[in-house]
Scaffold this motif. Structure first.
Motif, short mmCIF file in Angstrom:
data_model
loop_
_atom_site.label_atom_id
_atom_site.label_comp_id
_atom_site.label_asym_id
_atom_site.label_seq_id
_atom_site.Cartn_x
_atom_site.Cartn_y
_atom_site.Cartn_z
N ASN A 1 -6.11 10.53 -5.90
CA ASN A 1 -5.79 11.26 -4.63
C ASN A 1 -5.07 10.45 -3.80
O ASN A 1 -5.21 9.16 -3.68
N THR A 2 -4.45 11.02 -2.68
CA THR A 2 -4.15 10.11 -1.52
C THR A 2 -4.88 9.33 -0.97
O THR A 2 -6.08 9.79 -0.74
N HIS A 3 -4.49 8.46 -0.80
CA HIS A 3 -5.55 7.33 -0.06
C HIS A 3 -4.90 6.32 0.69
O HIS A 3 -3.98 5.67 0.61
N ALA A 4 -5.40 6.19 1.87
CA ALA A 4 -4.85 5.31 3.18
C ALA A 4 -6.12 4.06 2.98
O ALA A 4 -7.33 4.15 3.00
N VAL A 5 -5.44 2.93 3.23
CA VAL A 5 -6.16 1.63 3.25
C VAL A 5 -6.16 1.17 4.75
O VAL A 5 -4.96 0.90 5.06
N ARG B 1 -1.69 8.91 -7.62
CA ARG B 1 -0.99 9.33 -6.34
C ARG B 1 -1.05 8.13 -5.49
O ARG B 1 0.12 8.09 -4.77
N GLY B 2 -1.83 7.25 -5.45
CA GLY B 2 -1.89 6.19 -4.57
C GLY B 2 -1.95 4.81 -5.16
O GLY B 2 -2.48 4.73 -6.25
N ALA C 1 -2.60 0.38 -4.26
CA ALA C 1 -2.88 -0.61 -3.22
C ALA C 1 -2.89 -2.13 -4.19
O ALA C 1 -3.71 -2.15 -5.05
N VAL D 1 0.85 -1.16 -0.05
CA VAL D 1 -0.15 0.08 -0.11
C VAL D 1 1.00 1.26 -0.10
O VAL D 1 1.65 1.44 0.77
N ILE D 2 0.68 2.19 -1.01
CA ILE D 2 1.36 3.20 -1.20
C ILE D 2 0.26 4.58 -1.17
O ILE D 2 -0.49 4.61 -2.09
N ARG D 3 0.59 5.18 -0.07
CA ARG D 3 -0.45 6.41 0.12
C ARG D 3 -0.48 7.46 -0.95
O ARG D 3 -1.35 7.95 -1.52
N ASP D 4 0.97 7.80 -0.97
CA ASP D 4 1.26 9.05 -1.77
C ASP D 4 2.66 8.65 -2.49
O ASP D 4 3.72 8.57 -1.95
#
Length: 643
Positions: free
Chosen positions: A398-402, A375-376, A378, A354-357
């Protein structure tokens, strides 16, 4: 047990501040006041009783003085003795009035004027009347007593009047004291009621009201702490309890909301898993399956792009199967990538990536995904329990957190996709095996029937060619009928094979199919066939098992037609708890030992055994040269499947 020991956070009241101490002190004060008033009224009544006796004795002084005067005027023989008794009684009465008699009670009021008047009366008696009475008894002077009598009576009357006046004042004071006592009792009762209301009833009502509001889940209620007695301690403890309950209820509400959100999330996850499982179980090809999977995952997790890649057999490269939302240049650049050259390959080796940004990476320009505007990223495995098949990726602009829960769900979805892909591959292999098996059966059938017939025709053609070259027309005439017979047999074999391959049975159609097969055998061979069917308590066989039974019957009748030279065939069908089929003929028969010693087994017999094995049934063949052949198929009830 103290309040602190109960965890209420309050301090018990001191002995001086306790409600019990106040109640005891107020009760004692009221008791002392009442006892004082009662003692005062008792003292007044005792004074009145003693003064009343003094009034009687003071009045008797007048009466006795007048009686002595009357006795002095009498001349009978007994008056002297009576006078002596009255004088003695008068002296005693004066003495009692002077000193008082507490046990009677009898005493003069403690008034200086009354005591002075008593002194005048006593002095007048002792100095004037008593000496005058003594002289009169001696016969010397009677007039002096009578002359002094009136002043004594007047002084005695004045003494009585003064005592009565003092008694009247004390009586008034007694009545006033009783009225004051009644007022005190009334006011004391009101005061006690007020104090009990303020000290006990009002705090209890406030506590009851607070508990009622607390029962209605109004945990913000608080009681005023107006004292440091037991009710003050209770109010403070109630407030502490309310604080605790309010905190617990607030925490409980937050926990309920949190659990509700978790349940809603879990329901969404279960719905996604259920829908995905239903979709993956549909009979779709791999590309359509992967395309639908990727679209659903992207929609659920709001991804802007995605792809599914599978490993090649060597495990060194990843091939792009399907993609969504990716540019053509990105698809072309990453259509086939080495495992160690991309994050998708890294996921197959190490698990989820997982790469957020991308901008936080050391060299984001080297990534094709970043250059395409994402930008993100997974990436998750597509795997089963024991095999990694590839990976699927989700791209975000967009930046995205998993979160961990989403990552776990995506990992589970990857496993579902992996199982579906493995099932598709296994299904393809099963279809290949089925085709190969059917081809094997076709080859066996051709070898057992048409191949042998063609071999026979080949030999006859060679003999015909040799006879023609040698112009042996008699041999030609013998060979031509044999060729015609061989061609007819091969034609019949081909028809039987086509019938076998096209046979399809529904539930309960076995007996009708057997009757058609027997009738066709009669037409083709001219052999008499008797069919006996006993369909009692047995359930119908499934369609696949019916077809295998029919194939075994067709193969057995084909062997009779080709090899047995029989004149009669008997077919028996019994469908009870066990399914039985028996085919008997009166043909030439064969030697089982001789057949078993052949280098190449009889293909027809081998096919029949294979079909019996598919049914988990028992196939037995009994024969002897010249004694016919019997084929028996038994399907036990323990091996039967529900139709």
């Amino acid at each position: 047990m103290s309040a602190d020991s109960d965890g209420l956070g309050v301090t018990p009241p001191s002995p001086r501040e306790s409600l019990s101490a106040r109640i005891v002190i107020s009760s004692l004060v009221a008791l002392l006041g009442v006892l004082a008033m009662i003692g005062w009224t008792l003292w007044l009544s005792w004074q009145l009783e003693g003064a009343g006796a003094a009034i009687n004795d003071a009045g008797s002084l007048r009466m006795r003085a007048n009686r002595i005067g009357l006795e002095l005027l009498r001349t009978d023989s007994g008056h002297t003795q009576r006078i002596q008794l009255d004088l003695s009684a008068q002296t005693d009465t004066l003495a009692r009035l002077q000193t008082g008699v507490p046990s009677r009670p009898l005493f003069l009021p403690d008034d200086p004027a009354i005591l002075a008047q008593m002194g005048k009366v006593r002095t007048l008696w002792t100095s004037t009347l008593q000496p005058a009475a003594s002289r009169a008894l001696a016969g010397t002077d009677r007039d002096s007593y009578l002359q002094a009598l009136q002043p004594f009576v007047d002084q005695a009357n004045q003494l009585v009047q003064m005592i009565e006046a003092d008694n009247a004042g004390k009586t008034t004071l007694l009545r006033l004291s009783q009225a004051v006592l009644a007022v005190i009792a009334f006011l004391g009762t009101l005061a006690m009621i007020y104090l009990l209301y303020m000290w006990i009833v009002a705090p209890v009502l406030r506590l009851q009201h607070g508990l009622q509001r607390m029962a209605e889940r109004e945990f913000s209620v608080r009681l005023p702490v107006e004292s440091r007695d037991e009710f003050g301690v209770l109010a403070q403890g109630f407030n502490n309890m309310a604080d605790t309950l309010e905190g617990l209820y607030r925490d409980l509400g937050e926990r309920v909301q949190e659990k509700t959100a978790q349940l809603a999330q879990q329901n969404r996850e279960l719905s996604l898993l259920y829908g995905m499982t239903a979709f993956l179980n549909q009979p779709l090809d791999i590309e359509t399956l992967c395309q639908g999977f990727l679209q659903r995952v992207m929609q659920q997790f709001n991804a802007d792009g995605g792809s599914i890649r599978v490993l090649d057999p060597t495990g060194e490269k990843l091939h792009l199967v399907v993609s969504e939302g990716l540019t053509e240049s990105l698809e072309e650049a990453e259509h086939c990538m080495r495992v160690h050259a991309c994050y998708c390959g890294e996921a197959t080796q190490q698990g989820a990536v997982v790469i957020r940004d991308f901008r936080k990476l050391a060299n984001p320009e080297a990534l094709q995904c970043a250059n395409a505007g994402f930008r993100g990223l997974a990436v998750f495995r597509v795997a089963t329990h024991d095999e990694v098949l590839g990976s699927f990726s989700l791209h975000f602009r967009n930046t995205h957190a998993v979160p961990a829960a989403e990552a776990q769900l995506l990992d589970a979805l990857g496993q579902h996709l992996g199982v579906a892909l493995v099932n598709r591959r296994l299904g393809a292999k099963a279809r290949q095996l089925a085709v190969a098996e059917e081809r094997n059966l076709v080859a066996q059938g051709l070898h057992d029937s048409i191949a042998q017939g063609l071999n026979f025709l080949n030999l006859q053609v060679q003999m015909l060619d040799s006879a023609v070259q040698r112009e042996r027309w008699a041999e030609v005439r013998e060979v031509v009928p044999l060729l015609r017979t061989g061609v007819d047999e091969s034609y019949q074999d081909v028809r039987e094979l086509l019938v076998n391959f096209r046979s399809k049975l529904g539930q309960g159609e076995l007996i009708a199919a057997i009757e058609d097969t027997v009738a066709r055998f009669k037409r083709q061979s001219g052999v008499a066939v008797s069919l006996h069917v006993e369909d009692a308590a047995g359930q119908p066989l499934p369609s696949e098992e019916q077809l295998q039974v029919l194939f075994i019957l067709q193969e057995a009748l084909s062997n009779v037609r080709k090899h047995a030279h029989a004149s009669a065939v008997d077919v028996e069908i019994s469908n009870q708890r066990d399914f039985r089929m028996r085919i008997s003929d009166d043909g030439d028969g064969y030697d089982p030992a001789e057949v078993a010693e052949r280098d190449t087994p009889h293909v027809g017999l081998h096919i029949m055994h294979e079909r019996a094995d598919r049914l988990n049934a028992q196939l037995t063949m009994t024969s002897r040269p010249g004694g016919g052949t019997r084929v028996e198929l038994v399907l036990p009830s323990s091996e039967r499947r529900a139709a």
